[in-house]
Every structure is written in C-alpha cells, then in structure tokens.
Motif scaffolding. Structure first.
Motif, PDB file in Angstrom:
ATOM      1  N   TRP A 132       0.739  -1.327  -0.010  1.00  0.00           N
ATOM      2  CA  TRP A 132       0.043   0.026   0.125  1.00  0.00           C
ATOM      3  C   TRP A 132       1.099   1.328   0.039  1.00  0.00           C
ATOM      4  O   TRP A 132       1.843   1.510   0.767  1.00  0.00           O
ATOM      5  N   GLN A 133       0.471   1.941  -1.020  1.00  0.00           N
ATOM      6  CA  GLN A 133       1.551   3.461  -0.993  1.00  0.00           C
ATOM      7  C   GLN A 133       3.060   3.091  -1.070  1.00  0.00           C
ATOM      8  O   GLN A 133       3.649   3.542  -0.306  1.00  0.00           O
ATOM      9  N   GLN A 134       3.359   2.039  -1.947  1.00  0.00           N
ATOM     10  CA  GLN A 134       4.816   1.384  -2.082  1.00  0.00           C
ATOM     11  C   GLN A 134       5.439   1.118  -0.952  1.00  0.00           C
ATOM     12  O   GLN A 134       6.570   1.144  -0.918  1.00  0.00           O
TER      13      GLN A 134
END
Length: 98
Positions: free
Chosen positions: A38-40
């Motif tokens: 999630w979100q890198q």
C-alpha cells in the motif's frame, strides 16, 4: 467478501447489510493477518474478514452498500460465485434478499 480493521466495524458492516436485505447472512472470521503493498510499502495488519451471502441480482446493491459504509480508501470487495448449493439454503438467500 471484505475485510476491516476492527471487530466492531465488521459487526456493523454485517448487521447493516443484513438489515438492508442486500445480504441474507454475513459471517465474520477473525482475526486474519493481511500482508499487502500500500502506497509503495509492504504492510502487515490484523483484519476481520466478513463473508456476505447474497444473490447475483443483489450483488450491485451490496457492493454500493459496502463502498458507502466502509472506511477504507480501497476496500476489498470480492465476489465468489456459487456453482452448487443446497436448494433450500439458496432459496432462503433469495427470499431474505428480496
């Protein structure tokens, strides 16, 4: 099927779906450990899984309910088709979601 990060949230989603008749039943399994990107970043979280029993005809309304009631930015919403089942049970699901 969906997941959420708390038992009370899972119960609220389950109760709301059954009350709105977009699901005949909701089962809560918990806790499960989810590992996801999630979100890198790779995240690990404890979640409660909620499985909803509904019909193909009511799926769209169940999905809309979940999108409106869920607090995740991108909630897991997955449909698994039933290929076989007890006739009385499947009739009950149809009756309860009508």
């Amino acid at each position: 099927m969906t997941t959420t990060d708390g038992a009370r949230k899972a119960q609220a989603l389950a109760h709301g779906a059954v009350e709105a008749r977009v699901a005949a039943c909701a089962q809560i399994s918990a806790p499960v450990t989810s590992v996801y990107r999630w979100q890198q970043a790779i995240e690990t979280a404890q979640e409660w899984q909620v499985t909803f029993k509904t019909t193909t005809a009511r799926y769209g309304e169940l999905e809309r309910y979940l999108l409106g009631a869920h607090d995740y930015d991108t909630p897991e919403i997955i449909a698994i088709p039933v290929t076989h089942g007890g006739a009385d049970y499947l009739a009950w699901i149809t009756e309860e979601t009508s």
